[in-house]
Scaffold this motif. Sequence first.
Motif, PDB file in Angstrom:
ATOM      1  N   PRO A 174     -29.024  -4.358 -35.899  1.00  7.90           N
ATOM      2  CA  PRO A 174     -29.645  -4.222 -34.577  1.00  7.90           C
ATOM      3  C   PRO A 174     -28.666  -4.520 -33.447  1.00  7.90           C
ATOM      4  CG  PRO A 174     -31.082  -5.428 -36.075  1.00  7.90           C
ATOM      5  CD  PRO A 174     -29.762  -5.287 -36.769  1.00  7.90           C
ATOM      6  N   THR A 175     -27.794  -5.491 -33.658  1.00  2.00           N
ATOM      7  CA  THR A 175     -26.819  -5.850 -32.617  1.00  2.00           C
ATOM      8  C   THR A 175     -25.899  -4.685 -32.316  1.00  2.00           C
ATOM      9  OG1 THR A 175     -26.860  -8.159 -33.325  1.00  2.00           O
ATOM     10  CG2 THR A 175     -24.997  -7.465 -31.972  1.00  2.00           C
ATOM     11  N   LYS A 176     -25.375  -4.045 -33.379  1.00  2.00           N
ATOM     12  CA  LYS A 176     -24.478  -2.906 -33.173  1.00  2.00           C
ATOM     13  C   LYS A 176     -25.204  -1.721 -32.560  1.00  2.00           C
ATOM     14  CE  LYS A 176     -20.932  -3.863 -36.659  1.00  2.00           C
ATOM     15  NZ  LYS A 176     -20.227  -3.358 -37.867  1.00  2.00           N
ATOM     16  N   LEU A 177     -26.453  -1.500 -32.976  1.00  2.00           N
ATOM     17  CA  LEU A 177     -27.204  -0.367 -32.441  1.00  2.00           C
ATOM     18  C   LEU A 177     -27.466  -0.533 -30.947  1.00  2.00           C
ATOM     19  CD1 LEU A 177     -29.797   0.344 -35.287  1.00  2.00           C
ATOM     20  CD2 LEU A 177     -27.878   1.773 -34.593  1.00  2.00           C
ATOM     21  N   VAL A 178     -27.812  -1.765 -30.527  1.00  6.16           N
ATOM     22  CA  VAL A 178     -28.035  -2.013 -29.104  1.00  6.16           C
ATOM     23  C   VAL A 178     -26.733  -1.822 -28.331  1.00  6.16           C
ATOM     24  CG1 VAL A 178     -28.580  -3.774 -27.391  1.00  6.16           C
ATOM     25  CG2 VAL A 178     -30.028  -3.520 -29.411  1.00  6.16           C
ATOM     26  N   LYS A 179     -25.632  -2.374 -28.854  1.00  3.58           N
ATOM     27  CA  LYS A 179     -24.330  -2.204 -28.198  1.00  3.58           C
ATOM     28  C   LYS A 179     -23.955  -0.734 -28.102  1.00  3.58           C
ATOM     29  CE  LYS A 179     -22.143  -6.634 -29.382  1.00  3.58           C
ATOM     30  NZ  LYS A 179     -21.025  -7.285 -30.128  1.00  3.58           N
ATOM     31  N   LEU A 180     -24.234  -0.006 -29.183  1.00  3.00           N
ATOM     32  CA  LEU A 180     -23.902   1.414 -29.221  1.00  3.00           C
ATOM     33  C   LEU A 180     -24.732   2.186 -28.199  1.00  3.00           C
ATOM     34  CD1 LEU A 180     -22.156   3.496 -30.675  1.00  3.00           C
ATOM     35  CD2 LEU A 180     -23.956   3.740 -32.377  1.00  3.00           C
ATOM     36  N   ALA A 181     -26.034   1.861 -28.110  1.00  4.88           N
ATOM     37  CA  ALA A 181     -26.903   2.529 -27.149  1.00  4.88           C
ATOM     38  C   ALA A 181     -26.454   2.252 -25.718  1.00  4.88           C
ATOM     39  CB  ALA A 181     -28.348   2.084 -27.345  1.00  4.88           C
ATOM     40  N   GLU A 182     -26.119   1.000 -25.440  1.00  7.69           N
ATOM     41  CA  GLU A 182     -25.651   0.634 -24.094  1.00  7.69           C
ATOM     42  C   GLU A 182     -24.341   1.332 -23.767  1.00  7.69           C
ATOM     43  OE1 GLU A 182     -26.997  -1.072 -21.734  1.00  7.69           O
ATOM     44  OE2 GLU A 182     -28.690  -2.084 -22.700  1.00  7.69           O
ATOM     45  N   ALA A 183     -23.395   1.298 -24.716  1.00 10.54           N
ATOM     46  CA  ALA A 183     -22.072   1.885 -24.481  1.00 10.54           C
ATOM     47  C   ALA A 183     -22.168   3.384 -24.279  1.00 10.54           C
ATOM     48  CB  ALA A 183     -21.140   1.559 -25.650  1.00 10.54           C
ATOM     49  N   ALA A 184     -22.957   4.047 -25.137  1.00  9.92           N
ATOM     50  CA  ALA A 184     -23.048   5.505 -25.073  1.00  9.92           C
ATOM     51  C   ALA A 184     -23.686   5.963 -23.767  1.00  9.92           C
ATOM     52  CB  ALA A 184     -23.841   6.029 -26.266  1.00  9.92           C
ATOM     53  N   THR A 185     -24.784   5.319 -23.371  1.00  9.95           N
ATOM     54  CA  THR A 185     -25.472   5.767 -22.162  1.00  9.95           C
ATOM     55  C   THR A 185     -24.668   5.456 -20.898  1.00  9.95           C
ATOM     56  OG1 THR A 185     -26.756   3.692 -22.210  1.00  9.95           O
ATOM     57  CG2 THR A 185     -27.790   5.666 -23.129  1.00  9.95           C
ATOM     58  N   LYS A 186     -23.970   4.331 -20.876  1.00  7.86           N
ATOM     59  CA  LYS A 186     -23.159   3.994 -19.697  1.00  7.86           C
ATOM     60  C   LYS A 186     -21.936   4.895 -19.580  1.00  7.86           C
ATOM     61  CE  LYS A 186     -24.438  -0.897 -19.318  1.00  7.86           C
ATOM     62  NZ  LYS A 186     -23.970  -2.305 -19.474  1.00  7.86           N
ATOM     63  N   ALA A 187     -21.459   5.408 -20.717  1.00 11.96           N
ATOM     64  CA  ALA A 187     -20.232   6.197 -20.709  1.00 11.96           C
ATOM     65  C   ALA A 187     -20.475   7.661 -20.378  1.00 11.96           C
ATOM     66  CB  ALA A 187     -19.549   6.095 -22.073  1.00 11.96           C
ATOM     67  N   LEU A 188     -21.740   8.116 -20.471  1.00  9.57           N
ATOM     68  CA  LEU A 188     -22.008   9.554 -20.414  1.00  9.57           C
ATOM     69  C   LEU A 188     -22.457  10.048 -19.046  1.00  9.57           C
ATOM     70  CD1 LEU A 188     -23.948  10.214 -23.751  1.00  9.57           C
ATOM     71  CD2 LEU A 188     -21.598  10.874 -23.207  1.00  9.57           C
ATOM     72  N   THR A 189     -21.977  11.259 -18.735  1.00 13.39           N
ATOM     73  CA  THR A 189     -22.573  12.084 -17.695  1.00 13.39           C
ATOM     74  C   THR A 189     -22.996  13.368 -18.388  1.00 13.39           C
ATOM     75  OG1 THR A 189     -21.161  11.202 -15.942  1.00 13.39           O
ATOM     76  CG2 THR A 189     -22.198  13.328 -15.539  1.00 13.39           C
ATOM     77  N   VAL A 190     -24.245  13.783 -18.205  1.00  8.93           N
ATOM     78  CA  VAL A 190     -24.772  14.962 -18.906  1.00  8.93           C
ATOM     79  C   VAL A 190     -25.460  15.878 -17.903  1.00  8.93           C
ATOM     80  CG1 VAL A 190     -25.097  13.630 -21.023  1.00  8.93           C
ATOM     81  CG2 VAL A 190     -27.003  13.894 -19.425  1.00  8.93           C
TER      82      VAL A 190
ATOM     83  N   SER B  18     -28.624  17.896 -16.282  1.00  4.99           N
ATOM     84  CA  SER B  18     -29.973  17.401 -15.978  1.00  4.99           C
ATOM     85  C   SER B  18     -30.985  17.710 -17.073  1.00  4.99           C
ATOM     86  CB  SER B  18     -30.462  17.995 -14.651  1.00  4.99           C
ATOM     87  OG  SER B  18     -29.570  17.691 -13.606  1.00  4.99           O
ATOM     88  N   ALA B  19     -30.788  18.817 -17.793  1.00  2.18           N
ATOM     89  CA  ALA B  19     -31.758  19.231 -18.810  1.00  2.18           C
ATOM     90  C   ALA B  19     -31.867  18.245 -19.961  1.00  2.18           C
ATOM     91  CB  ALA B  19     -31.401  20.619 -19.346  1.00  2.18           C
ATOM     92  N   ILE B  20     -30.821  17.477 -20.207  1.00  2.00           N
ATOM     93  CA  ILE B  20     -30.859  16.504 -21.308  1.00  2.00           C
ATOM     94  C   ILE B  20     -30.648  15.082 -20.794  1.00  2.00           C
ATOM     95  CG2 ILE B  20     -30.128  18.156 -23.061  1.00  2.00           C
ATOM     96  CD1 ILE B  20     -27.312  16.961 -22.887  1.00  2.00           C
ATOM     97  N   GLY B  21     -30.952  14.868 -19.518  1.00  2.00           N
ATOM     98  CA  GLY B  21     -30.652  13.590 -18.891  1.00  2.00           C
ATOM     99  C   GLY B  21     -31.620  12.470 -19.168  1.00  2.00           C
ATOM    100  N   ASN B  22     -32.564  12.659 -20.086  1.00  2.00           N
ATOM    101  CA  ASN B  22     -33.441  11.544 -20.447  1.00  2.00           C
ATOM    102  C   ASN B  22     -33.130  11.071 -21.861  1.00  2.00           C
ATOM    103  OD1 ASN B  22     -35.528  12.783 -22.469  1.00  2.00           O
ATOM    104  ND2 ASN B  22     -35.438  14.263 -20.786  1.00  2.00           N
ATOM    105  N   VAL B  23     -33.402   9.809 -22.106  1.00  5.59           N
ATOM    106  CA  VAL B  23     -33.016   9.190 -23.376  1.00  5.59           C
ATOM    107  C   VAL B  23     -33.728   9.836 -24.556  1.00  5.59           C
ATOM    108  CG1 VAL B  23     -33.077   7.032 -24.697  1.00  5.59           C
ATOM    109  CG2 VAL B  23     -32.372   7.005 -22.314  1.00  5.59           C
ATOM    110  N   GLY B  24     -34.973  10.264 -24.351  1.00  8.94           N
ATOM    111  CA  GLY B  24     -35.707  10.908 -25.441  1.00  8.94           C
ATOM    112  C   GLY B  24     -35.000  12.152 -25.943  1.00  8.94           C
ATOM    113  N   THR B  25     -34.497  12.968 -25.026  1.00  8.03           N
ATOM    114  CA  THR B  25     -33.788  14.194 -25.420  1.00  8.03           C
ATOM    115  C   THR B  25     -32.456  13.855 -26.068  1.00  8.03           C
ATOM    116  OG1 THR B  25     -34.820  15.388 -23.597  1.00  8.03           O
ATOM    117  CG2 THR B  25     -32.903  16.408 -24.616  1.00  8.03           C
ATOM    118  N   LEU B  26     -31.739  12.880 -25.519  1.00  6.70           N
ATOM    119  CA  LEU B  26     -30.468  12.465 -26.119  1.00  6.70           C
ATOM    120  C   LEU B  26     -30.690  11.937 -27.535  1.00  6.70           C
ATOM    121  CD1 LEU B  26     -28.781  10.688 -23.073  1.00  6.70           C
ATOM    122  CD2 LEU B  26     -28.174  12.893 -24.069  1.00  6.70           C
TER     123      LEU B  26
END
Length: 512
Positions: free
Chosen positions: A278-294, A296-304
């Motif tokens: 769980p620790t790695k998954l949370v870190k991964l989710a935080e890192a991935a979302t903060k690092a990305l620009t996408v 608008s069509a896929i700009g919500n977490v559900g679609t990602l």
Amino acid sequence: MPPQRRRRPEPEEPVPGRRGRRPEKKKSKGKKVLLWTGGSMAFVVLVTGVGGYLYLKHLEGNVSTTDVGNAGSSSFSKDEAFNILIIGTDKRTGEGNEGYGDKGSAGHADTNILLHVAEDRSNATALSIPRDLIVDIPDCETKLKDGTTKVIPGSSGVRFNQSLGDLGRDAGCTMRTVTETTGIKPDHFMMADFNAVKTLTSAVGGVDVCVEHAVDDPKSHLQLPKGESTVEGEQALAFVRTRHAFGNEGDLDRIKVQQQFLGSLMRKMSSSDTLTSPTKLVKLAEAATKALTVDSAIGNVGTLKDIALELKKVPPKNITFATVPVLDNPAEKVKATVVVNEAKAPQVFDMIKNDVSFTEVEQKKKDKKKKEDAAVAARLEGAKSEPSEVRVRVLNGGAPTGSAGQELTYLQNQAGVTKSENAGNAPADIARTTLEYAPDQADQARALAEILGLPGAAMKPGESVTNSQGLPAMTLTLGKDFKGAGVKLDAASVEKPELDNASTADQKLCAS
């Protein structure tokens, strides 16, 4: 408050909650415990649900979006093949990145990978596009911060990396340049800067890499011993950015190393060590979302999340890393840029456009054998006519508009089937391409099946028809599975093009 006393409907039953009455009090206590437990669980579920929703909204707030208009698709579908353009920029954003990239850069398209995921999720292709590839950048419409739009004029004969950043070009311009260059339209884009490599590798506890010789590069500050190492953070960024530690110190060799690194990162992200932490998954989710620009069509977490789950279905052994086939720019004395290799690249582009795998997918072969019995397979066996003796009418039965004409041009000009003609649209659309022929046309049918890569199941014994000259002919009806003029319908029969430095995500390779 205790409940009001009531008349018992049956004398033998005790009053719930009364003390000192029969052993049923344990049952009553059990019900009470169950009630409290159920209520507590409902509360926990409610809190968890609200917390999960709030956390998803938090992650969604991390993601930056860009409106690319009609450069991409307006939505994401889990039931179709899709193309995502992954862009790594050289913009100096984030702490500790002052020494990287070009000072003052608006962020050029430094690393570019067109990721194609097959419709059946059996395979994927990650096609690298060199930043120094000479291309024509088309005019592109961009949306400004105030909501207005601006058309940025195109440029001819410039480096691909100028499709982003220069003159205010956004990722939509890079997507349009990919379409202009390859004929493949990206559906969406994901863009990241230097921080993405550092934070993602740290989130998963490092990425395993291998080098054939010890590395000591003073320019990137990369120092690694010969053999295997684990890199993360600054060291991981130095590994993917160095141009002086491997090969001939050019961008094409750096691309090869980056592909090996991405394969290792994919394996680490999908490993049980990561997925069960769980620790790695949370870190991964935080890192991935903060690092990305996408887009608008896929700009919500559900679609990602949906995209990630679809990617996870593809076996690593069937994820091919390749690079656009190129040649040194003949217009240059000192070789600094490259051009598309017109002898090799078109087949690579066509295979991606038509969802044809670059890897041999054994399961497809097994499924094919199950579907085709001996009698069906026998339709392909026997004598074959010369292509010039094959008479066939071509109909469009669900393929894209113009397909019958394009296939006819291919048959007449490249395949030697000169006695072919366009018969227009079929009476109804069909899912699978078919070839109908009379018994005395079997040798012609086998010849055409070989040319087109038709499986035995596509061959339909029947009656011949009369062509425009009054002669008996076969009927080729192009179905919705038609993959393009000259592209064989049986993917297993398509010859794999010659690719430089191609690899798959399951391979553990050492950079040299």
